[in-house]
Design a protein around this motif. Structure first.
Motif, PDB file in Angstrom:
ATOM      1  N   GLU A   1      42.385  48.501  39.826  1.00  0.00           N
ATOM      2  CA  GLU A   1      41.198  48.946  40.572  1.00  0.00           C
ATOM      3  C   GLU A   1      39.957  48.139  40.180  1.00  0.00           C
ATOM      4  O   GLU A   1      39.159  47.727  41.034  1.00  0.00           O
ATOM      5  N   ASN A   2      39.805  47.899  38.873  1.00  0.00           N
ATOM      6  CA  ASN A   2      38.626  47.161  38.408  1.00  0.00           C
ATOM      7  C   ASN A   2      38.627  45.717  38.922  1.00  0.00           C
ATOM      8  O   ASN A   2      37.607  45.213  39.410  1.00  0.00           O
ATOM      9  N   ILE A   3      39.792  45.071  38.831  1.00  0.00           N
ATOM     10  CA  ILE A   3      39.886  43.667  39.267  1.00  0.00           C
ATOM     11  C   ILE A   3      39.678  43.589  40.781  1.00  0.00           C
ATOM     12  O   ILE A   3      38.985  42.709  41.300  1.00  0.00           O
ATOM     13  N   LEU A   4      40.264  44.569  41.474  1.00  0.00           N
ATOM     14  CA  LEU A   4      40.142  44.638  42.932  1.00  0.00           C
ATOM     15  C   LEU A   4      38.669  44.717  43.357  1.00  0.00           C
ATOM     16  O   LEU A   4      38.221  43.981  44.248  1.00  0.00           O
ATOM     17  N   MET A   5      37.921  45.594  42.691  1.00  0.00           N
ATOM     18  CA  MET A   5      36.501  45.741  43.062  1.00  0.00           C
ATOM     19  C   MET A   5      35.735  44.450  42.773  1.00  0.00           C
ATOM     20  O   MET A   5      34.934  44.002  43.596  1.00  0.00           O
ATOM     21  N   ALA A   6      36.005  43.845  41.614  1.00  0.00           N
ATOM     22  CA  ALA A   6      35.313  42.590  41.283  1.00  0.00           C
ATOM     23  C   ALA A   6      35.678  41.519  42.308  1.00  0.00           C
ATOM     24  O   ALA A   6      34.822  40.753  42.772  1.00  0.00           O
ATOM     25  N   ALA A   7      36.960  41.464  42.697  1.00  0.00           N
ATOM     26  CA  ALA A   7      37.447  40.406  43.595  1.00  0.00           C
ATOM     27  C   ALA A   7      36.841  40.486  44.987  1.00  0.00           C
ATOM     28  O   ALA A   7      36.783  39.474  45.694  1.00  0.00           O
ATOM     29  N   THR A   8      36.358  41.665  45.391  1.00  0.00           N
ATOM     30  CA  THR A   8      35.805  41.782  46.752  1.00  0.00           C
ATOM     31  C   THR A   8      34.595  40.867  46.955  1.00  0.00           C
ATOM     32  O   THR A   8      34.296  40.475  48.075  1.00  0.00           O
ATOM     33  N   ARG A   9      33.897  40.532  45.846  1.00  0.00           N
ATOM     34  CA  ARG A   9      32.706  39.680  45.962  1.00  0.00           C
ATOM     35  C   ARG A   9      32.894  38.333  45.256  1.00  0.00           C
ATOM     36  O   ARG A   9      31.914  37.585  45.101  1.00  0.00           O
ATOM     37  N   ALA A  10      34.139  38.045  44.814  1.00  0.00           N
ATOM     38  CA  ALA A  10      34.368  36.776  44.111  1.00  0.00           C
ATOM     39  C   ALA A  10      34.448  35.633  45.113  1.00  0.00           C
ATOM     40  O   ALA A  10      34.727  35.841  46.296  1.00  0.00           O
ATOM     41  N   HIS A  11      34.241  34.429  44.606  1.00  0.00           N
ATOM     42  CA  HIS A  11      34.289  33.256  45.462  1.00  0.00           C
ATOM     43  C   HIS A  11      35.747  32.819  45.593  1.00  0.00           C
ATOM     44  O   HIS A  11      36.361  32.401  44.620  1.00  0.00           O
ATOM     45  N   GLY A  12      36.324  32.957  46.810  1.00  0.00           N
ATOM     46  CA  GLY A  12      37.717  32.530  47.011  1.00  0.00           C
ATOM     47  C   GLY A  12      38.678  33.704  47.133  1.00  0.00           C
ATOM     48  O   GLY A  12      38.269  34.847  47.315  1.00  0.00           O
ATOM     49  N   VAL A  13      39.966  33.368  47.019  1.00  0.00           N
ATOM     50  CA  VAL A  13      41.025  34.372  47.238  1.00  0.00           C
ATOM     51  C   VAL A  13      41.686  34.738  45.905  1.00  0.00           C
ATOM     52  O   VAL A  13      42.238  33.881  45.226  1.00  0.00           O
ATOM     53  N   THR A  14      41.599  36.015  45.556  1.00  0.00           N
ATOM     54  CA  THR A  14      42.221  36.517  44.325  1.00  0.00           C
ATOM     55  C   THR A  14      43.559  37.140  44.672  1.00  0.00           C
ATOM     56  O   THR A  14      43.681  37.844  45.681  1.00  0.00           O
ATOM     57  N   LYS A  15      44.552  36.876  43.831  1.00  0.00           N
ATOM     58  CA  LYS A  15      45.869  37.504  43.996  1.00  0.00           C
ATOM     59  C   LYS A  15      46.113  38.361  42.769  1.00  0.00           C
ATOM     60  O   LYS A  15      45.981  37.862  41.643  1.00  0.00           O
ATOM     61  N   ILE A  16      46.432  39.635  42.966  1.00  0.00           N
ATOM     62  CA  ILE A  16      46.802  40.487  41.814  1.00  0.00           C
ATOM     63  C   ILE A  16      48.307  40.736  41.925  1.00  0.00           C
ATOM     64  O   ILE A  16      48.755  41.404  42.863  1.00  0.00           O
ATOM     65  N   ILE A  17      49.032  40.175  40.990  1.00  0.00           N
ATOM     66  CA  ILE A  17      50.503  40.265  41.019  1.00  0.00           C
ATOM     67  C   ILE A  17      50.953  41.345  40.041  1.00  0.00           C
ATOM     68  O   ILE A  17      50.394  41.466  38.949  1.00  0.00           O
ATOM     69  N   ASN A  18      51.961  42.118  40.451  1.00  0.00           N
ATOM     70  CA  ASN A  18      52.424  43.292  39.695  1.00  0.00           C
ATOM     71  C   ASN A  18      51.290  44.323  39.640  1.00  0.00           C
ATOM     72  O   ASN A  18      51.024  44.947  38.609  1.00  0.00           O
ATOM     73  N   ALA A  19      50.613  44.471  40.770  1.00  0.00           N
ATOM     74  CA  ALA A  19      49.500  45.425  40.866  1.00  0.00           C
ATOM     75  C   ALA A  19      50.039  46.848  40.942  1.00  0.00           C
ATOM     76  O   ALA A  19      51.156  47.082  41.394  1.00  0.00           O
ATOM     77  N   ALA A  20      49.214  47.809  40.496  1.00  0.00           N
ATOM     78  CA  ALA A  20      49.561  49.224  40.686  1.00  0.00           C
ATOM     79  C   ALA A  20      49.402  49.531  42.168  1.00  0.00           C
ATOM     80  O   ALA A  20      48.416  49.114  42.792  1.00  0.00           O
ATOM     81  N   CYS A  21      50.380  50.218  42.738  1.00  0.00           N
ATOM     82  CA  CYS A  21      50.300  50.587  44.158  1.00  0.00           C
ATOM     83  C   CYS A  21      50.334  52.108  44.295  1.00  0.00           C
ATOM     84  O   CYS A  21      50.926  52.641  45.246  1.00  0.00           O
ATOM     85  N   GLU A  22      49.715  52.799  43.346  1.00  0.00           N
ATOM     86  CA  GLU A  22      49.614  54.261  43.429  1.00  0.00           C
ATOM     87  C   GLU A  22      48.848  54.612  44.696  1.00  0.00           C
ATOM     88  O   GLU A  22      47.960  53.855  45.130  1.00  0.00           O
TER      89      GLU A  22
END
Ligand code: EPU
Length: 440
Positions: A171-192
């Motif tokens: 969740e934390n990385i996801l929120m940060a990534a929404t405003r990051a420059h470029g495309v972030t991939k979170i692998i083995n992410a929690a899918c709760e």
């Protein structure tokens, strides 16, 4: 923390229907995510529980203007005046979920100066996945005393591989990534499901997010996110707890809002115990009719869609009087068996071997004074109290109030004899406790 207690009497078969509240673990992160925007958002179906009130206080402390209509469960949050990126240790210590403010603050201000989070005594609960992956996104993080000082000029996208699908880190990385420059991939992410509810909110804000199998979240950073209106998903853990309470007492319940796909493994295990479960044709609406001869079942906790660790404790309470032996393996947290020792005080036969609890069904449990160490331990002890002979007094009631909005009232509605006492236990004897014999 307070000194209140729950007084629980042996219950007849609980029967009826109740409404479910919004999910605590979805709403906490969704409230934090509103810091990503500047403006007025509205959340519906927000439970009035202590952890939610603490998260609201955290946002107020940052400058948000908040109105909580507790009758309507509607939360209005205006983040236009949020100017601060600092949260004191005192506020951070109130909950574990406070750590989720970091991703939102970094995305909005490039800075997060926060204390270390608090939380339940269910394991070490480190935050290394959060910290090292923020660092991968260009954040420099200094830790001093009990505070973290995180700063970045421009968040950069990264290929993040989580060694374990941590809900909070995702969740934390996801929120940060929404405003990051470029495309972030979170692998083995929690899918709760609660993570997916957060994603739904972020998408409404304008974030570009795609979820791909197996367990990969792809986020393309954007320049601007706008306020939202959102209905929080139902609380699958409250639903599971109610199903288990009713199953334990041999009753019958219908939960119209619950959907089976969020509780599949739990329902499977309840069925294996002998309880009868029917689900509406569209997967919505769960009806449980309990068996009077429950059989013990073994299960192992795991990330969604596995058996949720948050329902391990209440399910253990059900095994105490079931016929046979249950082996319960806890794989998510390394120290989440405190409730087992309390259940033993009530007469349960439980042996702990590392991360396994071996429960052998006994004929009776007996009411006594027990103490809850975390939210879900309190649920287990309340369920045990309802099937025990005599009166059970559950201490550590602040955990109950952190996780649930007046769950005791829903249980009363179904026929339970349970009451919440806010009184200071230090003044006067508790029910179910023998007074010490006066020495002659
Ligand atoms: N972990 C690490 N390093 C990290 C983060 C996690 O080692 O940086 C470990 C934890 O110590 C744990 C495992 O990873 O052993 C899973 O932890 P996770 O991060 O997934 O848990 P969380 O985000 O701290 C949330 C819920 C918990 C729920 C867990 C697992 C919220 C606010 N809390 O915690 O809910 O048990 O996911 O599903 O969403 C509860 O509601 O009673 C509760 C404890």
């Amino acid at each position: 923390m307070n000194n209140g207690y729950l007084k629980v009497e042996h219950a007849q078969a609980l029967t009826g229907q109740v409404e479910l509240v919004g999910a605590k673990n979805a709403v906490l992160v969704i409230i934090a995510s509103l810091v990503l925007t500047a403006g007025k958002s509205v959340l519906h179906n927000v439970p009035v529980s202590a952890d939610v009130l603490e998260m609201i206080e955290l946002l107020r402390h940052l400058g948000a203007v908040i109105f909580f209509d507790t009758e309507k469960h509607m939360l209005t949050v205006d983040t236009s005046l949020v100017r601060s990126w600092t949260v004191s240790s005192t506020i951070m210590q109130k909950t574990r979920a406070s750590i989720l403010i970091m991703g939102a603050l970094l995305a909005r201000f490039g800075k997060a100066h926060v204390g270390l989070p608090g939380g339940d005594a269910i394991g070490k609960r480190p935050i290394d996945y959060h910290v090292k992956n923020f660092a991968k996104m260009g954040v420099s993080i200094r830790s001093e005393a009990d505070c973290l000082y995180a700063e970045v000029d421009m968040l950069s996208a990264a290929r993040i591989i989580l060694e374990y699908p941590s809900v909070g880190a995702t969740e934390n990385i996801l929120m940060a990534a929404t405003r990051a420059h470029g495309v972030t991939k979170i692998i083995n992410a929690a899918c709760e499901p609660e993570v997916l509810d957060l994603i739904a909110v972020l998408q409404k804000m304008g974030a570009r997010i795609v979820v791909e199998t197996p367990a990969t979240i792809i986020v393309e950073g954007v320049d601007f996110l706008h306020p939202v209106e959102h209905h929080i998903m139902f609380d699958r853990l409250e639903a599971g707890s109610l199903l288990m309470a009713v199953a334990a007492t041999g009753g019958e319940i219908y939960l119209s809002q619950a959907s089976a796909d969020l509780l599949d493994v739990v329902l499977l295990k309840l069925e294996e115990m002998g309880h009868s479960i029917t689900v509406g044709s569209d997967g919505k609406g769960i009806h449980l009719k309990a068996t009077s001869t429950p059989q013990a079942v073994s299960f192992k906790t795991g990330p969604f869609p596995g058996f949720p660790t948050d329902l391990q404790a209440p399910m253990m309470a059900l095994q105490c009087l079931a016929t046979g032996t249950s082996i319960i393996e806890e794989t998510v947290f390394e120290n989440r068996f405190h409730h087992a020792y309390e259940l033993q005080k009530m007469g349960a036969s439980i042996k702990i071997e590392y991360n396994k609890a071996i429960v052998t069904g006994v004929e009776y449990l007996y009411g006594t004074q027990v103490s809850a160490s975390d939210i879900r331990a309190s649920t287990a002890l309340v369920i045990a109290g309802m099937i025990a002979h005599g009166t059970t007094t559950v201490l550590g009631v602040h955990h109950w109030k952190r996780g649930y909005e007046a769950l005791e009232k829903k249980l009363q509605h179904l026929g339970a004899v349970i009451s919440l006492h806010e009184a200071d236990v230090l003044h006067g004897p508790l029910p179910g406790i023998q007074k010490e014999q006066a020495t002659p």
